[in-house]
Design a protein around this motif. Structure first.
Motif, mmCIF file in Angstrom:
data_model
loop_
_atom_site.group_PDB
_atom_site.id
_atom_site.type_symbol
_atom_site.label_atom_id
_atom_site.label_comp_id
_atom_site.label_asym_id
_atom_site.label_seq_id
_atom_site.Cartn_x
_atom_site.Cartn_y
_atom_site.Cartn_z
ATOM 1 N N HIS A 172 24.789 -21.375 95.802
ATOM 2 C CA HIS A 172 23.672 -21.878 96.310
ATOM 3 C C HIS A 172 22.611 -20.904 96.728
ATOM 4 O O HIS A 172 23.199 -20.050 97.478
ATOM 5 N N PRO A 173 21.383 -21.027 96.337
ATOM 6 C CA PRO A 173 20.351 -19.997 96.633
ATOM 7 C C PRO A 173 19.908 -19.917 98.229
ATOM 8 O O PRO A 173 19.503 -19.006 98.769
ATOM 9 N N THR A 174 20.366 -20.999 99.047
ATOM 10 C CA THR A 174 19.748 -21.034 100.485
ATOM 11 C C THR A 174 20.703 -21.482 101.331
ATOM 12 O O THR A 174 20.681 -21.068 102.498
ATOM 13 N N ASP A 221 15.217 -26.912 99.088
ATOM 14 C CA ASP A 221 14.280 -26.574 99.989
ATOM 15 C C ASP A 221 14.522 -27.582 101.328
ATOM 16 O O ASP A 221 13.591 -27.534 102.303
ATOM 17 N N GLN A 222 15.516 -28.430 101.280
ATOM 18 C CA GLN A 222 15.711 -29.673 102.059
ATOM 19 C C GLN A 222 16.804 -29.368 103.295
ATOM 20 O O GLN A 222 17.101 -30.190 103.914
ATOM 21 N N GLY A 223 17.215 -28.292 103.315
ATOM 22 C CA GLY A 223 18.051 -27.872 104.309
ATOM 23 C C GLY A 223 19.359 -27.993 104.197
ATOM 24 O O GLY A 223 19.820 -28.731 103.021
ATOM 25 N N GLU A 228 22.699 -30.992 96.537
ATOM 26 C CA GLU A 228 22.895 -31.617 95.154
ATOM 27 C C GLU A 228 22.881 -30.805 93.979
ATOM 28 O O GLU A 228 22.399 -29.551 94.011
ATOM 29 N N LEU A 229 23.376 -31.104 93.156
ATOM 30 C CA LEU A 229 23.529 -30.513 91.739
ATOM 31 C C LEU A 229 23.422 -31.145 90.540
ATOM 32 O O LEU A 229 23.597 -32.415 90.582
ATOM 33 N N ALA A 279 11.445 -31.064 94.426
ATOM 34 C CA ALA A 279 12.341 -29.894 94.085
ATOM 35 C C ALA A 279 13.438 -30.256 93.302
ATOM 36 O O ALA A 279 14.588 -29.646 93.267
ATOM 37 N N GLY A 280 13.107 -31.292 92.560
ATOM 38 C CA GLY A 280 14.302 -31.796 91.551
ATOM 39 C C GLY A 280 13.718 -32.067 90.208
ATOM 40 O O GLY A 280 14.280 -32.864 89.219
#
Length: 436
Positions: A172-174, A221-223, A228-229, A279-280
């Motif tokens: 996961h990037p974040t 970007d939603q914390g 979700e994938l 972002a989806g």
């Protein structure tokens, strides 16, 4: 290797380029940009008695503009990843091993090996905070390493072997310590790494009936409360997952794409700043040239569907395969790379092809960075193009056969050049400095 050596370089993950208000004039026509190799003609000497006939000679391009190399692999290098903050590379290959080595020294300094794999290492990645390293092989084994002493040493903390073969793996990037992977049986798995390096399974899903060929995390970007994938499969399905519950958010089948058979092989999510904060928005590409744009936040609504290329009679069916997709960060442009060697640049507001680059062999990976797009190729080169002008700016040369993967590394020092680090099919990784 000391901590001081590893912490010499700080590598940011965000592109600092200013947004571009306008990508291209509306009245500009489509442009096809062939690759110009600038090769000088070769004069053929008359064959002497006993010489090998000229038609049987294999010509090898010995030019090499790399700055350094890493050659400890004894077989093809399939995967390469870079630590988010340290000058540290992991490379995995067909010799059933992954190596760690530095990216800031000439030559690179060897930093250790991961020896627990029993087949080709085909996927790798560092977690978002760089604390853990995950590698996966073709027998389904996933190995987790934890960094100690500031990342100067790495030791195994966990191991999985749930599937027959891993096809892809993404960190996961974040969100720290989260990774997912897809398998040859169509299954999808997501795990959390605990602080001590042990693993906690978050989900396993079995919605695909054939190979789960790719996947991407969305809504990043939603914390931490949103995990979700979206995954795709050779069976033509695309599935959205809530990784905390294991439930499907949506499933796209052949019926939702006008009855077309689409064996999906590539996937990429659009930057939220290009989609009014959504972002989806995901692009998926099939091995027969079908491209779909999907709104994963609207029950998988298909926003755009097309076949990107019409093959000529002499071309192979797989020439249409969309091997890689990349979205620009600051302007409405998306690129798809094909086995045929074509790179199509779409203006995402109209889905019109604005420019076409033609490489001499299959595209293996695309990556935008600012106005530039980098493309690796089975001919052994990585090309840098200006996506706005179509100019070829630089070509990384030095491999005799294909570049199977690459990473782009940027220094915190704006005066330092970007680096392209490759995974070569002949077992060598090359480090290039991009001059502009």
């Amino acid at each position: 290797m000391s901590n001081e050596e590893l912490n010499n370089t700080n590598i940011p993950t965000e592109d600092d380029a200013e947004p571009q208000e306008e990508f291209i004039n509306n009245d500009e026509v489509e442009e096809i940009v062939p690759v110009n190799e600038n090769d000088e003609p070769i004069e053929e000497d008359d064959e002497a008695e006993g010489d090998i006939p000229m038609e049987q000679l294999l010509e090898i391009d010995m030019s090499n503009n790399s700055k350094t190399y890493f050659d400890k692999h004894t077989d093809s290098v399939f995967t390469i990843a870079h630590h988010p903050t340290l000058p540290l590379v992991v490379s995995g290959g067909g010799d059933n091993i992954a190596h760690l080595w530095t990216s800031h020294s000439h030559p690179p300094k060897f930093a250790g090996s991961i020896n627990g794999h029993t087949e080709s290492v085909i996927a790798s990645g560092f977690t978002a905070d760089g604390k853990f390293l995950i590698t996966a092989d073709m027998t389904g084994k996933v190995i987790v390493q934890i960094g100690v002493k500031g990342g100067s040493q790495w030791k195994q903390s966990a191991e999985l072997n749930e599937v027959q073969e891993v096809i892809w793996l993404k960190c996961h990037p974040t969100i720290n310590n989260i990774f997912a992977f897809g398998a040859i049986d169509g299954s999808v798995w997501c795990y959390q790494i605990n602080d001590d390096g042990s693993l906690e399974q978050l989900m396993s899903g079995f919605a695909h009936q054939q190979d789960c060929t790719n996947g991407v995390f969305i809504n990043i970007d939603q914390g931490e409360n949103t995990l979700e994938l979206v995954t795709c499969s050779a069976d033509g399905t695309v599935v959205g997952w809530n990784c905390y519950t294991g439930q499907q958010n949506f499933k796209i089948t052949q019926a939702e794409i006008k009855g077309l058979l689409a064996p999906w092989v590539s996937i990429a999510v659009a930057p939220a700043n290009l989609t009014n904060g959504n972002a989806g928005i995901v692009a998926v590409g099939a091995n027969n040239g079908i491209l779909a744009i999907i709104n994963a936040n609207n029950n998988g609504a298909v926003l755009h569907l097309e076949t990107v290329v019409e093959l000529k009679p002499e071309q192979d069916e797989l020439d249409a395969s969309i091997e890689s997709i990349s979205w620009a960060e600051h302007f409405p442009l998306m690129a798809v790379g094909l086995v045929s060697g074509d790179i199509l640049l779409y203006e995402t507001t109209t889905w019109r092809v604005r420019r076409r680059f033609t490489l001499e062999d299959s595209v293996t990976k695309l990556l935008f960075d600012g106005n530039d797009i980098f493309a690796s190729c089975i001919n052994g080169k990585v090309y840098q193009f200006d996506s706005k002008t179509g100019q070829e700016k630089f070509v990384c040369t030095g491999h005799n056969i294909g570049v199977l993967d690459f990473v782009l590394v940027k220094s915190s020092d704006a005066n330092q050049p970007r680096k392209v680090i490759t995974a070569g099919d002949e077992g060598v990784s090359l480090v290039f400095e991009v001059p502009n």
